[in-house]
Structure formats: C-alpha cells, structure tokens
Design a protein around this motif. Structure first.
Motif: not given
Lengths: 312, 619
Positions: B234-253
């Motif tokens: 869900p939106l709004g969970n601004f924690a720097l979680t491992a689940a968030m970090f694995v998304m970064i290599p995708y979003i840099v597209f």
C-alpha cells in the motif's frame, strides 16, 4: 609532406606551447595555425594590501596571498586564454570609467603575449627544420601582424601564397564573413570572395594547394554554431545549431577543388567534409580547457595521404 | 555598481547565458514520467515494496549523477560527452567501447520500447476512443502492431533529424505545455472522480470501446491480477525496507536519465552556467518525482492502488507468456485513459489522450539524437569509415549514421515484437548497458581533479570542494560501501560458481563471465580506494565532483551487481538469462572489434590513432 594544423587558440598560453611542441610530437614538417590567436578578456588581479590580491575567474572569487600565488593564478588565467593583469582598485575604476582605456590595455596585453609566443617559437623550432605559418583571424587586431612579422621562424601567411613543398602551395586568409560581434577582419561574402580570389590568383596550381581559410564553407557541417537570439542568447539551451559559414569559401572550394581546406572559426564545428576531391577540416577548439584540437595531414603530391583529428 | 572582475573586448563567441528553463524541459522529457515512468511502474506489480519511497530514494541518488555530469560539462564542455571524457581521462579504448555501446548500440533495443509506449499510450487508446476497435486491439495484442509502432518511431525520428534540431526543440516545447495541460486534466479527472464512478464507468465504457463481453471488469481484473501475483505494498509506507531497495534497479529505467542532454547543452563559461546545468537537471528530477507521487496518490484514491497494480499484473502476466488466460482488459492499463473514464464524453477522452500523447512525441526524438553525435565523433576519430558522417545535401540528413541506428534497431524490434529468443525479457538491459557507460564516466569524474589537473584547475568547478571532515567521511563511506559491494557480489557469485555443473554449458559460461566481471569490479573499487585514499589522506581536499562521483559510483555499482547476479530473480537479465547475456556480449564484442579492427587498419595506413587523445607534452 606532413602538417599539423590547429586554430582558434584565443590567447591560451598552453595551447600555443602545445602547438609549437606538436611538430615533434606528431613528427610533421610543417605547423599551421589558423586564425584567432588573441584572447577575449582581461582578468584583473586586484591588490588588496598586505600582499593580498583578489581575483574572480569564471565567477569564482579567490583571495591570493603572496607573489607565488599570484604567479600560479596568472598561469591558470593565461592557459585559459585570458590575460592576467595585476592592478589595484583605483586603476580598475579608472579603466572602467574611461571608454577606450580597456582597448589600450588589451592592445598592450595582446602585443606582449604575442611577443612572448614568438620568442618561444623561435627558441623551440630553431634548428628543427619545422616550418611554422600563422594567419591571424577575424578576432585578431591588425597590430598582431607586425609582431608575427618580427619572428625569425614563424611566417606570417595572411593574404599570401606560400610554398609548403615542391608539390603544394598554401593560400591563406583569416578574414571571415560577418559575425554578430562586428569583429576586426570581417566583411560581406561578396567582398571576401574578391579578397580570396586575389590570393588564389597568385597560386601556380590551386588544384594541389591547401586553402587555409578561417571560416568554414557554408553548410558544410563544419560551420554549425549555436543559434542566437537578437540579444546574443543561445536558443533552446544551446542545442539548436545553424550554419554560419562563408559562401565565398564554399564557392572557391567548389571552383578550384584544392586538395585540402583548413578552417576554424566555429569552435563547435569539429569535423571533416569531403567536396570531392577536397577534404575540408575544422578541428574545432577547446582552448579554454587548455586542450589543443588539431589535425595531422599527410599530403601526397596529388592527393591526401592520411589524416587524423587530434585532441592534444 | 557591482565590482568589475573582467574586461571583455570585441570578439566573436561572446554570448549571454541560455535559458535554464530550456535545459529543464529537455531533462524533464528525458526522465519522462508519462512514457518511461508509467511503462515501468506497470511492470513492477510483483514487488512488495512501496513504489513512492522507491521513486524518492532513487531520485535522491540521481542528484549525485546530476552533480557528476554538470561538473564534467563545466570542466570539458561541448567535448562530446562520455566518449571524450572517458577517452581523455581514462583510456581511449575504454571510452570507445563504453560510449558506442551505451550511446549507440543499446539504443537499438530502445526502438521497440519506444514503440511499445507509442502503441500502448497513443495508438490503442486514440483508436479505441475514435471507434476503431479492431485497429486498437491489433496494435496492443498483435506482434505486427509492435513492429509497426517501431517502424513509425524510426520514420518520425528520421523526420526530426531531417527538419533539424530547431523544429524538434519547438515541438518539445509545445509538447511540454500541451502535455502539462493534459496531465493537469488527468489529475483533475482523478480528483473529481471516485472509485465507485470509475468501476461503474469502466464496466460500461470498456465493452463499448473494446468489445469485451464481461460486465464486471473491475472485479475480474482485480482477481486476475491477484492470480498473477500482484503484490505492491500500500502507498505511504515510507520505511527503507529491503523490499523497497530491490525495486530500485527496476525503477531507474525511468529516472536515470536527467543527464541525457548533457552533451547538447550550451557552453559553460562560469559558475553561474554550472548552476544552470545543475538546476535544469535537478529541477527535472524533483518535478518528475513529485509528479509521480501525486499520480500515485490520485490513482490510489480514484482507481484503487491494489486494483491498478492488479490490472498491471493481469496484463503483463499474459503479455510475458506466464499464462494463457487473456486479461479482462484487452489493453495496457493506462492511468490517463482510466482517468478519462470518469466522464463519458468521447470528446474529452480524445482531447485528454491527445494532449497526453505529446509526452511521447516530445520525447521520441531522444532515441537517436545523441547517437548520431557519437557515430560522427567516432568517424572523426577515424574509428569508423569516413562515409558514416555523410550528410545528404538536399535534406541535410546524416543518412548513413541514421541507417546505422535504424536498420539494427528494426532488427532488434523484430526480435522483440515476435519475442524471438525471449527478447521481451530484455527490457532492463536497455538500462544496464547505459549504466555501464555512466559508471565509466563516473570513474573518470572521480579522478579528473588529479588525472587532468590543468583542465580541472582552470574550470569553474575547481573551487567546489567539500569540507575536510566530509572528505574523510566520503572516503570512509566509500571504503565501507566498496568493501560491502565486493562482499555482496562474491556472496552472490560463489554459490553460483561452485554449482556450475548443474547448469547447461551456455548458462555456466555466462555465470563465469559475470564472475570475471565481479573480479574486475573488485579491482576497480580497490584501485579507487588506493588512488583516492593516498591523496585525501595525504592532505588533498576532496572536490565536489569526486565526492558526488563516489556516491554515484556505489549506487551504479550496486545496481550492476543486482542486475547481473539477481539472486532474487527480480530482473531477469542476469547470468541465468542467456539471451540477455548473449545480446550484451555481442554488443560489447562488436564495439571491441571495431576498436581493435580500426586501430589495426589505421596503423597499416600509417596513422597512429593512439595519438588522437594523447596530450602533447610541452617542452
């Protein structure tokens, strides 16, 4: 014969030294410098008292302490193509408030610098067998011709046909078509063509000659400069380029088909263009970074042997 | 009266500063929220992290990228970008290989990706709204639609280049304002609508526009998405979680490209111009990130966050061949189109989608514009035949350079459209290869103040230095980060390399290749530590370009390790995808072959190409 050509050093001390050193480095027998040898700005190093000096280079203010710091800054300024001038606040105000005073100062700086450059060339090229030709460009005041003429080795090429080898002559002019800055050696293309034709008329064989003409041919791609607004602001963040070369230069190249066209003037226009059989080169310029763009060309009697554009 | 710091004489080339807003527009199109952003967000349905946090964190790292590139532009403006920076500061061979792969070859893969966005965001919705149902569905569902979209892209870019940069820049400006109005309308529609209205209208409009039979598409789409594994938090969970970090290599597209116009901007003559470049790019990063967050919030409010991600999951699961069951919505889940469903007026729908299409048209020229410059630069360096810089006199178009982009681009588009050798799984390769090029440039930026001391000292960035304490922290952080990356890459790689026997020969070979890259990477990190440690601990202050470069290096390096080893199987382009690895190896092999081949050929001609970038020693 093999030549090294560079252009538009605009007062950069290090670029001039690299140009002279390029003879040995590239193992050539002729050095040719296209136009625009002189710098565009004087950077005052302003005494503040107590052996402190204030200088603003590239909009970055620095306070210098002691002569060695001043000397080091002066070298940085010279290498970037500006003229350092150690002064005080009163003189700065005096120069600012008196129209024409800065022109006088420029003339002194230009002359002094060129005299130093000629001495450097005379010393470094003596006994090497390397010929050196210089042709002032549209940005150069007429007084520079006289300074160049004083050199023992550097030959002044403006308006002349010189013999590069038994097979090749060189036609030279640093004059350009009009610019937005109303510079010293510019004129309408019609007049420029008359001027160039008069020089070519002195050549025995234009088809094997080198045309050392400062502005690139119009529409060659070597003449693409950022488009400017009426108040001299680059449009679209400088991304839009437009041809600003000379129709006169284009005409004479298409008419005489020389072996080689050496051009400059447009610093962003680095490249080559073939007007069969003529190879036109604009090596571009990065003088402000102290990087000397150039071209090494091997000329065979009736054709271009090899060439490379260099970033030295 | 301000103090006089410079006397200027009458001379050519003395121009005033250019508009920062123009630079901002180009950078905003390069990290295009509507095309790149929405396309890649839609593919991230299976990640469990928070998309909003990912956008913010990845955006924060790109600020360091902006500093690196704005600094390099200041130190060596109009030099030709990554190619010349790397060639001059590091080595000519490295610069050539990384620049031609990153700014030329890999753009071939971007052709079908641009084409995908063209058909999903422009052709399909506009045709459907106009009542051309079959054509709309053909563009999205038929591989020929993908191929045609790629061909149209190439034709458009050909026209842009033929008419010149001025017209393209004008088109971009018009597109920016038109697109912004379109985006504002989308936001307003999402704001005034509700989930209930949307669900009802979706169920009513889609059958009319696309000919679907179901009358409960909203619920069926949600169910299909859940079945497909839609799992975004869900939106709004601004924690720097491992689940968030694995998304970064995708979003840099989407957001790795604020520097895309770095080789095109005007010459930098002072600190003010540096700031213009910096703020032009930074503003684009910030505005685009804020735009994404607003979009997410409005999607969550009016479409349903879970539903949107479910729609994406249902669409891509079928498109990627993970299921044979077609999604309830037979088109790509385009939030702008969904927003128009808040009203039932076809005119409003058409108007909004047309305006939103301008985000694609204003951006489409970026695919080849920089590439032609790299091709020209390589030709001028005698590393390609002279003929590639030929400009057709009547149209003033570099037809050969364009052909070198378009023909391979269409071949790759063919492989992509018909998913030959699983080419549709290569989307992120488009980002990886360019990130490799950026990594090379970042290394060049880090060492610039020492390896090209004169250039640095004489530039407007010479005085931009971080305080000593921050310099020490920077070195320590790089030490910790670098060693962590070495450890991480080895811990990913060793289990794979010790189990090579369980893979087929080609896969095992790819694992060995990535293992070798891991070793090279460790050497580069250790060399940088030694090179900088010696200087900073020896008393040198740390320039801002070096400091920013170290952080951006760690970021890029981490991305590359995650992409190549991919222990969680998130990105699908690493060692275990032999198509992806083969494609990349082929690109780098072609670049290396050109480099070595032409170097040898020129040597035989008596040309010493090594002297092209060698500094002339001054006696």
């Amino acid at each position: 014969m093999k030549l090294f050509y560079a252009t538009d050093v605009h007062g950069s001390e290090i670029c001039w030294k690299k140009f002279i050193s390029g003879g040995k480095f590239y193992e050539v027998d002729t050095l040719i410098l296209g136009g625009d040898m002189t710098g565009k700005a004087i950077v005052p190093i302003i005494a503040q008292g107590n052996d402190k000096y204030k200088v603003t280079l590239l909009e970055q203010e620095t306070i210098l302490e002691g002569q060695s710091a001043v000397d080091e800054m002066a070298k940085t300024i010279q290498d970037r193509g500006y003229y350092p001038y150690v002064t005080d606040p009163d003189e700065v105000a005096e120069i600012s408030n008196n129209p024409g005073r800065s022109d006088e100062l420029f003339l002194v700086q230009v002359t002094k610098t060129l005299e130093r450059w000629m001495e450097y060339a005379d010393e470094k090229l003596a006994g090497t067998g390397i010929s050196c030709y210089v042709c002032p460009g549209n940005d150069d005041v007429f007084e520079v011709d006289e300074v160049i003429a004083q050199s023992k080795i550097v030959q002044h090429a403006e308006g002349k046909v010189v013999e590069l080898s038994e097979h090749h002559e060189m036609v030279s002019s640093g004059w350009s078509n009009p610019t937005p800055w109303d510079t010293h050696r510019e004129e309408p293309d019609e007049d420029l063509e008359v001027r160039i034709e008069a020089i070519i008329a002195q050549a025995k064989n234009p088809s094997t000659a080198v045309f050392n003409l400062h502005p690139p041919p119009y529409g060659s791609g070597l003449d693409e400069a950022p488009e400017l607004t009426d108040d001299l602001r680059p449009t679209y963040a400088g991304r839009v380029l437009k041809p600003v070369g000379s129709h006169a230069v284009l005409h004479v190249i298409e008419k005489y088909h020389p072996l080689l066209g050496l051009h400059g003037h447009i610093h962003e226009g680095k490249g080559t263009k073939k007007y069969k059989p003529t190879l036109c080169i604009n090596p571009g310029s990065m003088y402000e970074q102290g990087i000397l763009h150039g071209a090494v060309v091997d000329l065979k009697p009736k054709k271009i042997g090899t060439y490379i554009l260099t970033t030295g | 009266m301000s103090e006089v710091t410079l006397f200027v004489r009458k001379a050519s080339g003395l121009v005033r500063s250019w508009s920062m807003f123009d630079a901002f527009i180009y950078a905003t199109f390069s990290i295009n929220l509507i095309t790149l952003g929405l396309y890649i967000f839609s593919q991230m349905y299976y990640f469990e992290g928070d998309l909003a946090t990912t956008v913010i964190v990845a955006g924060a790292f790109t600020i360091f990228e902006v500093i690196v590139y704005a600094s390099l532009i200041s130190a060596m403006p109009r030099a030709g970008g990554d190619y010349v920076w790397q060639s001059r500061i590091l080595s000519r061979g490295l610069g050539f290989v990384l620049a031609v792969t990153g700014w030329w070859f890999i753009l071939w893969l971007w052709v079908p990706l641009y084409g995908d966005m063209l058909r999903f965001e422009v052709f399909t919705p506009l045709l459907a709204i106009a009542g051309a149902q079959d054509a709309a569905l053909w563009f999205t569902g038929n591989p020929n639609g993908s191929m045609l979209a790629s061909i149209i892209l190439c034709l458009l870019v050909f026209i842009y280049i033929a008419v010149g940069m001025k017209w393209y820049a004008r088109l971009q400006k018009i597109s920016f304002w038109g697109g912004t109005i379109g985006l504002a309308l989308v936001f307003i529609l999402l704001l005034i609508g509700s989930q209930e209205t949307f669900a009802n209208n979706l169920n009513e409009i889609v059958p009319q526009m696309f000919g679907t039979e179901s009358t409960n598409l909203y619920a069926e789409t949600f169910a299909a998405g859940q079945e497909a594994g839609a799992a975004v938090a869900p939106l709004g969970n601004f924690a720097l979680t491992a689940a968030m970090f694995v998304m970064i290599p995708y979003i840099v597209f989407f957001n790795l490209w604020p520097n895309w116009g770095s080789t095109l901007y005007g010459e930098v003559r002072g600190a003010t111009d540096y700031k213009r470049n910096f703020w032009g790019m930074t503003a684009a990063v910030i505005v685009t990130a804020v735009g994404a967050l607003i979009f997410f919030a409005l999607i969550a409010r009016s479409l349903g966050w879970d539903w949107y991600n479910s729609a994406n999951g249902a669409f891509w699961n079928f498109a990627w061949g993970y299921t044979d069951v077609a999604p309830p919505l037979p088109f790509w889940p385009y939030p702008a189109l969904f927003a128009t469903f808040m009203v039932k007026s076809r005119f409003v729908m058409f108007l909004v989608i047309i305006l939103m299409s301008l985000w694609w048209f204003g951006w489409s020229g970026t695919v080849f514009l920089s590439s032609t410059r790299v091709i020209f630069a390589a030709a001028f360096d005698r590393m390609l035949p002279e003929g590639v810089s030929y400009i057709e006199p009547r149209s003033r178009t570099p037809v050969v350079a364009l052909a070198l982009m378009v023909i391979p681009g269409l071949i790759v588009a063919y492989l992509f459209a018909y998913n030959i050798r699983n080419f549709q799984s290569l989307t992120l390769v488009s980002t990886l290869v360019i990130a490799m090029t950026f990594l090379g440039t970042t290394v060049a930026a880090i060492v610039l103040p020492w390896r090209s001391k004169d250039v640095f000292e004489g530039s407007p960035i010479a005085k931009f230095k971080v305080p000593s304490w921050l310099g020490y922290i920077g070195i320590l952080a790089f030490l910790a980060g670098g060693l962590y990356l070495i450890y991480q890459s080895f811990s990913y790689g060793i289990p794979v390399l010790t189990d090579l026997g369980s893979y087929d020969t080609l896969t095992a070979f790819m694992a060995i290749v990535v293992g070798l890259l891991t070793l090279v990477n460790a050497v580069v990190i250790l060399w940088l530590l030694y090179y900088l440690g010696k200087r900073i601990l020896g008393g040198d202050s740390m320039p801002l370009i070096t400091f920013a470069g170290l952080i951006f290096f760690l970021f890029l390096d981490w991305l590359l390790i995650e992409w190549f080893w991919d222990p969680g199987g998130y990105y699908g382009i690493g060692w275990s995808n032999t198509s992806s690895m083969s494609f990349m190896i082929i690109l780098y092999a072609i670049a290396a072959a050109i480099y070595f081949g032409f170097s040898a050929y020129r040597r035989r001609q008596g040309i010493d190409v090594n002297k092209v970038y060698q500094e002339i020693p001054v006696e």
